[in-house]
Design an enzyme around this catalytic site. Structure first.
Site, PDB file in Angstrom:
ATOM      1  N   ASP A 107      11.935  -8.136  -0.069  1.00  0.00           N
ATOM      2  CA  ASP A 107      11.741  -7.220  -0.064  1.00  0.00           C
ATOM      3  C   ASP A 107      12.353  -6.018   1.137  1.00  0.00           C
ATOM      4  O   ASP A 107      13.454  -6.732   1.643  1.00  0.00           O
ATOM      5  CB  ASP A 107      10.306  -7.341   0.527  1.00  0.00           C
ATOM      6  N   GLU A 119      -0.824  -1.774   2.577  1.00  0.00           N
ATOM      7  CA  GLU A 119       0.019  -2.555   2.862  1.00  0.00           C
ATOM      8  C   GLU A 119      -0.794  -2.802   4.179  1.00  0.00           C
ATOM      9  O   GLU A 119      -2.021  -2.152   4.220  1.00  0.00           O
ATOM     10  CB  GLU A 119       1.589  -2.350   3.076  1.00  0.00           C
TER      11      GLU A 119
END
Ligand code: BGC
Length: 613
Positions: free
Chosen positions: A338, A530
């Site tokens: 990621d 997030e």
């Protein structure tokens, strides 16, 4: 003759002369190699404009041959530099010079959330991706790019795309066929803009709904997450147009949904990018399970999370990335780390890279510095810290995925396809209907056809940005009605019987005398993405609660529609609300809410996560 040469060499002066010349020649060529060595091994041959350095009709270019044969052939032709380039994933705004795509033989680019072209239209995206592919095609072997986006509720970056409900809403539908259709439609809109790689589905399993990424998941049940994730991947990867297919990336392998409050390695977050202390058995049962389903669907790639397990970063964990994922689960696709995940919290960038690649990361979402990556990878091979065989293995997997998307064989040079089609919007509206969960109902929904006056209010009533949530045009979402779609208010106005008056005021300041038959408050969370959404006690804002109270004063019955990415704490507020509907983050097709409120369709959604009312 040989003898003559021999006797000539025996002459002492000539022998010394030849010896000195030899030494000088060695020094000269040695210096050339020394000064050019590091850079020449890092660059991939840059071809002429006319493509002259490319060979044609090689086995890997032959679409009729099996993928395995093509990959073997291509790999056998690649230099170390070309292989290393394939392992790099760069954010498109970090490409300093587009010629670097060829110079470093880069394997993949992405648009991080909000990284759009100008103009931000389907055509603009198509032209941008096509231009990048053009640079990749200039390399000696002409290896095309994977281009990735976070199309996690439709092609959300592009105004005009169909915005489907976020995954939490799809989780409420529990309808695998519907989710499969959403995956397929998403692939169609993504492919229409020249893109061949999507960072979804999110197969995290949300165990603590205070987590800011809860809505990106299918909920807290690992088997449901797996079943729906598998269906989504099947739909997404089965779409094909002109030989082009789209690869899915199931994410985030693995365990971020189990991260504990206060454990985040990011100082701004609480849960996201955190640590979990699950036992091996529980990790497998609650977190790894959905990824097993994704592998059954032959998912082409898997994104490795930014989180930790028992204090160790998953991206460095050989047990999870190799023993379990490859050994036990037999995953055949490639893994991608990621965003900056290999380097996050690791000051020695060389060492971090060596750990991650050896643990099992095949492609590194750098996403910034590809020059340093190239240098460090070459160094690691030279030092024996990364084996050439490990690089071959990673590149083989990446190339297989590329061949499977058809990008080697199809020249996407035509015009962009269509996004936001009527058919897809209708599908999204259907998904909205199926996602609604009726949390409470004291006989007010479906709203009676006899209701002569309805009043509507609330922060999310007339706001397509808010009902779509984050990952819509921008990472943290948008505000207002400037992308195509239907607000929930508009859906109500369009659907209400002609004999019913619908009045709207955001703040519930209604002046008409007498009580309305029904007040509909549409309230909820502002978009967040997030860890920015990690919240200790998610609840409704004071303004929304005031609006509901005011609505209550002017209506006989009040229906509260909650737009949120997770359950909200409404225990102390909800007692005198007559009906409560969880609508999650429905996306651009708000009309689906009215379809059910007015009884054209039944409530079928069930909770994807616990909601303590
Ligand atoms: C997120 C991923 C996402 C990636 C690329 C990261 O910050 O954790 O889910 O796919 O960015 O945009």
């Amino acid at each position: 003759m040989r003898k003559a040469i021999f006797s000539f060499l025996q002459t002492p002066i000539i022998g010394v002369f030849l010896g000195v010349t030899l030494v000088l020649l060695c020094l000269f060529f040695g210096a050339i190699l020394f000064f050019s060595g590091s850079s020449s091994t890092q660059y991939v041959t840059f071809c002429e404009e006319d493509g002259g350095c490319r060979s044609k009709d090689l086995p890997y270019q032959n679409a009729l041959l099996p993928i395995e044969t093509r990959v073997n052939d291509l790999l056998s032709r690649m230099t170390l530099a070309e292989k290393i380039g394939q392992m790099a994933l760069i954010e498109k705004n970090s490409i300093r010079d587009p010629n670097d795509i060829a110079k470093y033989g880069l394997g993949a680019l992405l648009s991080g959330a909000g990284a759009k072209p100008t103009p931000n239209t389907a055509e603009g995206w198509f032209e941008m991706v096509k231009a990048f592919q053009g640079y990749a095609k200039k390399t000696r072997l002409s290896i095309p790019l994977l281009y990735g986006v976070d199309a996690n509720h439709g092609h959300g970056n592009v105004p005009g795309a169909t915005i489907f409900p976020h995954q939490i809403g799809l989780g409420a539908t529990k309808d695998a066929d519907l989710v499969r259709a959403v995956g397929r439609a998403t692939a169609e809109e993504v492919a229409a803009t020249g893109i061949n790689w999507v960072y979804s589905p999110n197969l995290d399993v949300a165990l603590d709904t205070r987590w800011g990424r809860t809505y990106e998941t299918f909920g807290s049940d690992p088997v449901i997450a797996g079943t729906l994730g598998k269906a989504y991947i099947e739909g997404l990867q089965s779409f094909e147009t002109n030989g082009i297919r789209v690869a899915a990336a199931a994410k985030h392998y693995v365990g971020n949904g189990a991260s504990e409050w206060g454990s985040s390695s990011n100082k701004d977050f609480h849960i996201d990018q955190g640590d979990s202390t699950l036992s091996d058995v529980e990790m497998r049962r609650t977190q790894i399970e959905p990824f097993r389903h994704a592998i059954e669907a032959d998912v082409r790639s898997m994104m490795v999370g930014l989180n930790n397990w028992n204090g160790e970063k998953v991206v460095f964990n050989t047990y999870l990335l190799t023993d379990v994922l490859r050994g036990e689960l037999a995953f055949q696709g490639f893994t991608v780390s990621d965003w900056y995940g290999v380097y996050e919290k690791e000051s020695n960038l060389y060492r971090a890279l060596v750990y991650a690649v050896n643990a099992g990361v095949d492609m590194v979402m750098l996403p910034f510095d590809y020059k340093l990556f190239s240098k460090n990878m070459h160094q690691a091979v030279a030092n024996g810290d990364i084996d050439q065989a490990r690089i071959d293995e990673a590149v083989r997997r990446i190339l297989i995925a590329k061949f499977e998307t058809g990008v080697f064989d199809s020249d996407v040079t035509d015009h962009a396809g269509e996004i936001g089609t009527d058919q897809h919007r209708e599908l999204a509206r259907r998904a909205v209907r199926a996602s609604l969960v009726r949390l409470k109902n004291d006989g007010v929904v479906p709203i009676s056809k006899k209701a002569s006056r309805i009043v509507v209010a609330g922060s999310a009533a007339d706001n397509i940005g808010m009902q779509s949530g984050a990952w819509t045009v921008e990472w943290q979402g948008i505000d207002g009605n400037w992308i195509p779609g239907t607000s929930i208010l508009k859906g109500i106005q369009d659907r209400a019987p002609s004999s019913t008056t619908v009045e709207y005021d955001l703040n519930a300041n209604f002046t008409t005398k007498g009580m309305a038959d029904v007040g509909i408050a549409i309230v909820g969370e502002r978009p967040y993405a997030e860890g920015w959404g990690d919240l200790e006690d998610p609840t409704l804002s004071g303004e929304d609660l005031t609006i509901i109270a005011k609505l209550k004063q002017v209506s006989k019955k009040v229906v509260v529609v909650i737009i949120s990415g997770r359950p909200l704490n409404i225990k102390n507020d909800a007692k005198d609300w007559d009906a409560i509907i969880a609508a999650w983050l429905p996306g651009s097709e708000g009309a689906g809410v009215a379809d059910v409120l007015f009884g054209d369709y039944p409530f079928v959604g069930t909770l994807p996560v616990d909601w303590d009312l």
